[in-house]
Design a protein around this motif. Sequence first.
Motif, PDB file in Angstrom:
ATOM      1  N   MET A 170       0.824  -1.148   0.223  1.00  0.00           N
ATOM      2  CA  MET A 170      -0.090   0.058   0.074  1.00  0.00           C
ATOM      3  C   MET A 170       0.918   1.145  -0.159  1.00  0.00           C
ATOM      4  SD  MET A 170      -2.916  -0.960   2.724  1.00  0.00           S
ATOM      5  CE  MET A 170      -3.959   0.346   2.233  1.00  0.00           C
ATOM      6  N   THR A 171       1.682   1.437  -0.824  1.00  0.00           N
ATOM      7  CA  THR A 171       2.709   2.595  -0.963  1.00  0.00           C
ATOM      8  C   THR A 171       2.035   3.561  -1.278  1.00  0.00           C
ATOM      9  OG1 THR A 171       3.322   2.053  -3.343  1.00  0.00           O
ATOM     10  CG2 THR A 171       4.603   1.053  -1.738  1.00  0.00           C
ATOM     11  N   ASN A 172       0.671   3.765  -1.873  1.00  0.00           N
ATOM     12  CA  ASN A 172      -0.075   5.198  -2.182  1.00  0.00           C
ATOM     13  C   ASN A 172      -0.169   5.635  -0.495  1.00  0.00           C
ATOM     14  OD1 ASN A 172      -1.695   2.886  -1.616  1.00  0.00           O
ATOM     15  ND2 ASN A 172      -3.534   4.075  -2.231  1.00  0.00           N
ATOM     16  N   LYS A 173      -0.433   4.813   0.463  1.00  0.00           N
ATOM     17  CA  LYS A 173      -0.890   5.369   1.592  1.00  0.00           C
ATOM     18  C   LYS A 173       0.478   5.304   2.822  1.00  0.00           C
ATOM     19  CE  LYS A 173      -5.794   4.133   1.586  1.00  0.00           C
ATOM     20  NZ  LYS A 173      -6.929   3.534   2.130  1.00  0.00           N
ATOM     21  N   ASN A 174       1.234   4.554   2.272  1.00  0.00           N
ATOM     22  CA  ASN A 174       2.357   4.243   3.035  1.00  0.00           C
ATOM     23  C   ASN A 174       3.806   3.819   2.510  1.00  0.00           C
ATOM     24  OD1 ASN A 174       4.009   3.571   5.416  1.00  0.00           O
ATOM     25  ND2 ASN A 174       3.355   1.431   5.734  1.00  0.00           N
ATOM     26  N   PRO A 175       4.131   5.253   1.821  1.00  0.00           N
ATOM     27  CA  PRO A 175       5.445   5.191   1.022  1.00  0.00           C
ATOM     28  C   PRO A 175       6.568   4.481   1.444  1.00  0.00           C
ATOM     29  CG  PRO A 175       4.785   7.460   1.454  1.00  0.00           C
ATOM     30  CD  PRO A 175       3.666   6.608   2.140  1.00  0.00           C
ATOM     31  N   PHE A 176       6.657   4.644   2.723  1.00  0.00           N
ATOM     32  CA  PHE A 176       8.013   4.042   3.358  1.00  0.00           C
ATOM     33  C   PHE A 176       8.128   2.472   3.875  1.00  0.00           C
ATOM     34  CE2 PHE A 176       8.810   8.873   3.986  1.00  0.00           C
ATOM     35  CZ  PHE A 176      10.000   8.919   3.789  1.00  0.00           C
ATOM     36  N   SER A 177       6.888   2.108   3.394  1.00  0.00           N
ATOM     37  CA  SER A 177       6.668   0.825   3.645  1.00  0.00           C
ATOM     38  C   SER A 177       7.729  -0.137   3.107  1.00  0.00           C
ATOM     39  CB  SER A 177       5.471   0.188   2.935  1.00  0.00           C
ATOM     40  OG  SER A 177       5.369  -1.172   3.154  1.00  0.00           O
ATOM     41  N   SER A 178       8.422  -0.943   4.076  1.00  0.00           N
ATOM     42  CA  SER A 178       9.620  -1.768   3.616  1.00  0.00           C
ATOM     43  C   SER A 178      10.888  -0.962   3.523  1.00  0.00           C
ATOM     44  CB  SER A 178       9.210  -2.675   2.651  1.00  0.00           C
ATOM     45  OG  SER A 178       8.224  -3.614   2.951  1.00  0.00           O
ATOM     46  N   LYS A 179      10.989   0.148   3.571  1.00  0.00           N
ATOM     47  CA  LYS A 179      12.200   0.930   3.430  1.00  0.00           C
ATOM     48  C   LYS A 179      13.051   1.221   4.706  1.00  0.00           C
ATOM     49  CE  LYS A 179      11.265   2.626  -1.232  1.00  0.00           C
ATOM     50  NZ  LYS A 179      12.284   2.421  -2.043  1.00  0.00           N
ATOM     51  N   ILE A 180      12.527   1.204   5.620  1.00  0.00           N
ATOM     52  CA  ILE A 180      13.170   1.469   6.981  1.00  0.00           C
ATOM     53  C   ILE A 180      13.655   0.311   7.833  1.00  0.00           C
ATOM     54  CG2 ILE A 180      13.100   2.786   9.184  1.00  0.00           C
ATOM     55  CD1 ILE A 180      10.820   4.508   7.898  1.00  0.00           C
ATOM     56  N   ARG A 192       5.067   1.044  10.805  1.00  0.00           N
ATOM     57  CA  ARG A 192       4.239   2.415  10.988  1.00  0.00           C
ATOM     58  C   ARG A 192       3.291   2.311  12.234  1.00  0.00           C
ATOM     59  NH1 ARG A 192       1.193   5.862   6.694  1.00  0.00           N
ATOM     60  NH2 ARG A 192      -0.297   4.015   6.704  1.00  0.00           N
ATOM     61  N   VAL A 193       3.121   3.359  13.174  1.00  0.00           N
ATOM     62  CA  VAL A 193       2.377   3.258  14.381  1.00  0.00           C
ATOM     63  C   VAL A 193       1.729   4.612  14.158  1.00  0.00           C
ATOM     64  CG1 VAL A 193       2.177   3.100  16.712  1.00  0.00           C
ATOM     65  CG2 VAL A 193       3.777   1.739  15.494  1.00  0.00           C
ATOM     66  N   MET A 194       0.309   4.719  14.462  1.00  0.00           N
ATOM     67  CA  MET A 194      -0.300   6.050  14.244  1.00  0.00           C
ATOM     68  C   MET A 194      -1.199   6.127  15.294  1.00  0.00           C
ATOM     69  SD  MET A 194      -1.482   5.923  10.381  1.00  0.00           S
ATOM     70  CE  MET A 194      -2.182   7.880  10.413  1.00  0.00           C
ATOM     71  N   TYR A 195      -1.207   7.083  16.197  1.00  0.00           N
ATOM     72  CA  TYR A 195      -1.905   7.423  17.379  1.00  0.00           C
ATOM     73  C   TYR A 195      -1.970   8.954  17.736  1.00  0.00           C
ATOM     74  CZ  TYR A 195       2.320   8.733  19.769  1.00  0.00           C
ATOM     75  OH  TYR A 195       3.558   9.270  20.217  1.00  0.00           O
ATOM     76  N   TYR A 217      12.374   4.586  18.504  1.00  0.00           N
ATOM     77  CA  TYR A 217      11.410   5.045  17.541  1.00  0.00           C
ATOM     78  C   TYR A 217      12.017   6.178  16.538  1.00  0.00           C
ATOM     79  CZ  TYR A 217       7.717   2.756  20.465  1.00  0.00           C
ATOM     80  OH  TYR A 217       7.117   2.179  21.108  1.00  0.00           O
ATOM     81  N   ILE A 218      11.196   6.336  15.303  1.00  0.00           N
ATOM     82  CA  ILE A 218      11.535   7.554  14.697  1.00  0.00           C
ATOM     83  C   ILE A 218      10.260   8.275  14.009  1.00  0.00           C
ATOM     84  CG2 ILE A 218      11.970   6.017  12.476  1.00  0.00           C
ATOM     85  CD1 ILE A 218      14.200   8.039  11.621  1.00  0.00           C
ATOM     86  N   PHE A 219       9.967   9.591  14.097  1.00  0.00           N
ATOM     87  CA  PHE A 219       8.902   9.885  13.816  1.00  0.00           C
ATOM     88  C   PHE A 219       8.899  10.211  12.095  1.00  0.00           C
ATOM     89  CE2 PHE A 219       9.437  11.251  18.178  1.00  0.00           C
ATOM     90  CZ  PHE A 219       7.995  11.044  18.560  1.00  0.00           C
ATOM     91  N   ASP A 220       7.758  10.272  11.609  1.00  0.00           N
ATOM     92  CA  ASP A 220       7.418  10.377  10.403  1.00  0.00           C
ATOM     93  C   ASP A 220       7.973  11.586   9.473  1.00  0.00           C
ATOM     94  OD1 ASP A 220       5.968   8.577   8.069  1.00  0.00           O
ATOM     95  OD2 ASP A 220       4.889  10.643   7.628  1.00  0.00           O
ATOM     96  N   GLU A 221       7.863  12.581  10.183  1.00  0.00           N
ATOM     97  CA  GLU A 221       8.387  13.983   9.807  1.00  0.00           C
ATOM     98  C   GLU A 221       9.904  13.950   9.582  1.00  0.00           C
ATOM     99  OE1 GLU A 221       7.004  14.961  13.904  1.00  0.00           O
ATOM    100  OE2 GLU A 221       6.361  13.474  12.486  1.00  0.00           O
ATOM    101  N   SER A 222      10.533  13.048  10.511  1.00  0.00           N
ATOM    102  CA  SER A 222      12.100  13.147  10.549  1.00  0.00           C
ATOM    103  C   SER A 222      12.545  12.448   9.212  1.00  0.00           C
ATOM    104  CB  SER A 222      12.590  12.343  11.814  1.00  0.00           C
ATOM    105  OG  SER A 222      12.131  12.987  13.037  1.00  0.00           O
ATOM    106  N   LEU A 242       8.513  10.130  -6.096  1.00  0.00           N
ATOM    107  CA  LEU A 242      10.146  10.253  -6.280  1.00  0.00           C
ATOM    108  C   LEU A 242      10.706   9.351  -5.348  1.00  0.00           C
ATOM    109  CD1 LEU A 242      12.658  11.638  -7.504  1.00  0.00           C
ATOM    110  CD2 LEU A 242      12.192  13.573  -5.791  1.00  0.00           C
ATOM    111  N   MET A 243      10.501   9.408  -4.085  1.00  0.00           N
ATOM    112  CA  MET A 243      11.001   8.895  -2.898  1.00  0.00           C
ATOM    113  C   MET A 243      11.109   7.185  -3.255  1.00  0.00           C
ATOM    114  SD  MET A 243      10.974   6.561  -0.231  1.00  0.00           S
ATOM    115  CE  MET A 243       9.130   6.626   0.156  1.00  0.00           C
ATOM    116  N   ILE A 244       9.915   6.621  -3.714  1.00  0.00           N
ATOM    117  CA  ILE A 244       9.918   5.157  -3.900  1.00  0.00           C
ATOM    118  C   ILE A 244      10.921   4.869  -5.115  1.00  0.00           C
ATOM    119  CG2 ILE A 244       8.170   3.483  -4.956  1.00  0.00           C
ATOM    120  CD1 ILE A 244       6.124   4.858  -3.229  1.00  0.00           C
ATOM    121  N   MET A 245      10.832   5.658  -6.085  1.00  0.00           N
ATOM    122  CA  MET A 245      11.537   5.705  -7.306  1.00  0.00           C
ATOM    123  C   MET A 245      13.135   5.575  -7.140  1.00  0.00           C
ATOM    124  SD  MET A 245      11.436   7.467 -11.020  1.00  0.00           S
ATOM    125  CE  MET A 245      12.093   8.986 -10.406  1.00  0.00           C
TER     126      MET A 245
END
Length: 215
Positions: free
Chosen positions: A69-79, A90-93, A122-127, A184-187
């Motif tokens: 689901m890279t359209n909603k979670n582009p960093f999936s499997s990349k960290i 990813r954790v959302m709260y 942990y690492i934050f999404d904005e980071s 761009l990031m995914i590519m």
Amino acid sequence: MGDVILQKSYTADFLSKKRVMNDGELQKFYIKDDHEPIIDADTWNAVQQEIARREKYCEDHRTNSYAQMTNKNPFSSKIICGECGSIYSRVMYTDRKGKKITKWRCGSTNKVRGRRVCSNRYIFDESITKLFMMSWNAIAGNRADYEDRWKTNLEVGDELLRHKTKQVMDAARKGTIGEFNAKLMIMVMDTITVYESGNLKIRFYDGTEFSYEAV
């Protein structure tokens, strides 16, 4: 790519006409340029190498899937966790003030009934979005510094490395970015590795790496 393999299957029982896959029981025949190709040989080989890369990646980092689901979670499997090698999840709260927060944690936590089995931070999404933008702009804004690497990749790299290097080069020609671009990031970006010390390493598909120390 225009080639064909003959006798990939054969009739095992001539009475029932049942066909089975040929797993070495009979000789196979490989014929080059048998028909008009749909794609060129380099593209075919690059795809096979990418399939093998993803399979090894999943095996090395103990995950069953690559980039969901890279359209909603582009960093999936990349960290990646730099301590145990697991994929970050990813954790959302929502905090007490009603602010929505997205952060990432070592995926090994999810595999032992929610208990933490890895002490990595942990690492934050904005980071990570800022980390990508800063690193990418360093490449796109200083393309001349990377031309030797790109030239070497195109001359001696395999089909997959050549393909990914061309993608990085083409994207870099468009210049720096002022906001996060998920496509761009995914590519262009391979992985971000997180270490318990707080240090981070980001790697792009052309082999370029940046390391950042914790502050």
